[in-house]
Scaffold this active site. Structure first.
Site, short mmCIF file in Angstrom:
data_model
loop_
_atom_site.label_atom_id
_atom_site.label_comp_id
_atom_site.label_asym_id
_atom_site.label_seq_id
_atom_site.Cartn_x
_atom_site.Cartn_y
_atom_site.Cartn_z
N GLY A 27 0.81 -1.21 0.00
CA GLY A 27 0.00 0.00 0.00
C GLY A 27 0.84 1.25 0.00
O GLY A 27 0.53 2.22 -0.70
N TYR A 162 -7.55 -17.42 5.70
CA TYR A 162 -6.96 -16.43 4.81
C TYR A 162 -7.35 -16.72 3.37
O TYR A 162 -7.76 -15.81 2.63
CB TYR A 162 -5.44 -16.42 4.95
CG TYR A 162 -4.75 -15.43 4.03
CD1 TYR A 162 -4.94 -14.06 4.19
CD2 TYR A 162 -3.92 -15.87 3.00
CE1 TYR A 162 -4.32 -13.15 3.34
CE2 TYR A 162 -3.29 -14.96 2.15
CZ TYR A 162 -3.51 -13.61 2.33
OH TYR A 162 -2.90 -12.71 1.48
#
Length: 286
Positions: A27, A162
């Protein structure tokens, strides 16, 4: 073979782009590259202090609080946004011990999928160009158990949880594109994955696996800068609506951005529609 790099980023001047989880890892790399290309970048992060350090020196960068594990935080964030060209659903957690969000969801499903599902739907009327959802090759180990998505009845497995959350990401991205196209919207939905990239995401399992993944990061993984390329490509290039992009190398683990393959489960339209309806209910959007 693809040769696309950040040098190929189109000029982003005048565009506003939200990047969730931009305080570190992929990010942060994504936010920096977009800012340098001229975009006004909103770093939407739970850890705003870390995000401020990323934003420091980036022209036009702005930090706003967003905790995807708390739907009240998601709503407060979306209320603060007037207009956005691109929403990049990047934030995520991986292979955590069993814990729950503020709303009682299993943390990985709640953060990776439901938080981004709510964020996207609450913002969609202000998005002008596209939504990019970051999935993972781990979607292939996932199975969407829509009768027990929050692991309340099953024995918890951190890696299967996950995988489920990343399969949900990809299923959501495909279903979003179908719904946008059905409404005649010019907004598109695209998915991307980073392959095997060295980031802090792989050091929070709170188990011996942290050491194993640290070694993997050192020996096998590509850099976060390389791992962010598919997301940057999906966010800025001329892409196919509803497509999925990732590294073009061996097993999609490293390389330059190209079309990626997904599992049959990720392309199951009936399950995607059911996941959408369930997510609306869980997020209180209906």
């Amino acid at each position: 073979m693809s040769t696309w790099t950040t040098a190929d980023l189109p000029d982003q001047t005048g565009r506003t782009i939200i990047v969730t989880g931009a305080n570190s890892g992929l990010g942060a790399v994504t936010a920096r590259a977009l800012s340098r290309a001229g975009a006004r970048v909103i770093l939407a992060c739970r850890d705003t202090a870390k995000a401020e350090r990323v934003a420091d020196g980036l022209p036009g960068a702005e930090v706003r609080a967003l905790d995807l594990a708390d739907l009240n935080s998601v709503r407060a964030f979306t209320d603060s946004i007037e207009r956005v060209d691109v929403l990049i659903n990047n934030a995520g957690v991986m292979a955590l011990p069993l814990r729950r969000t503020a709303d009682g969801f299993e943390m990985q499903f709640g953060t990776n999928h439901l938080g981004h599902f709510a964020l996207t739907n609450l913002l969609l009327d202000r998005v002008t160009d596209r939504v990019v959802t970051v999935a993972s090759v781990a979607h292939r180990i996932g199975r969407l158990d829509l009768a027990d998505p929050n692991w309340e009845q099953r024995r918890y497995d951190r890696w299967l949880a996950y995988g489920q959350s990343k399969l949900a990401n990809l299923s959501f991205a495909h279903e979003l594109q179908r719904r946008l196209a059905g409404e005649g919207s010019a907004v598109i939905s695209v998915a991307a994955h980073p392959g095997y990239a060295a980031t802090e995401l792989m050091s929070h399992t709170e188990s011996i696996q942290d050491a194993v993944m640290w070694l993997g990061n050192r020996v096998f993984a590509q850099s976060a800068e390389e791992g962010a390329l598919p997301t940057l490509f999906a966010a800025t290039a001329a892409v196919e609506p509803g497509a999925y992009y990732g590294p073009d190398g061996f097993l999609g683990l490293r390389g330059k951005p190209a079309r990626a393959s997904s599992s049959g489960a990720a392309r199951d339209r009936a399950v995607a529609a059911e996941l959408w309806e369930l997510s609306e209910k869980l997020c209180g959007l209906i």
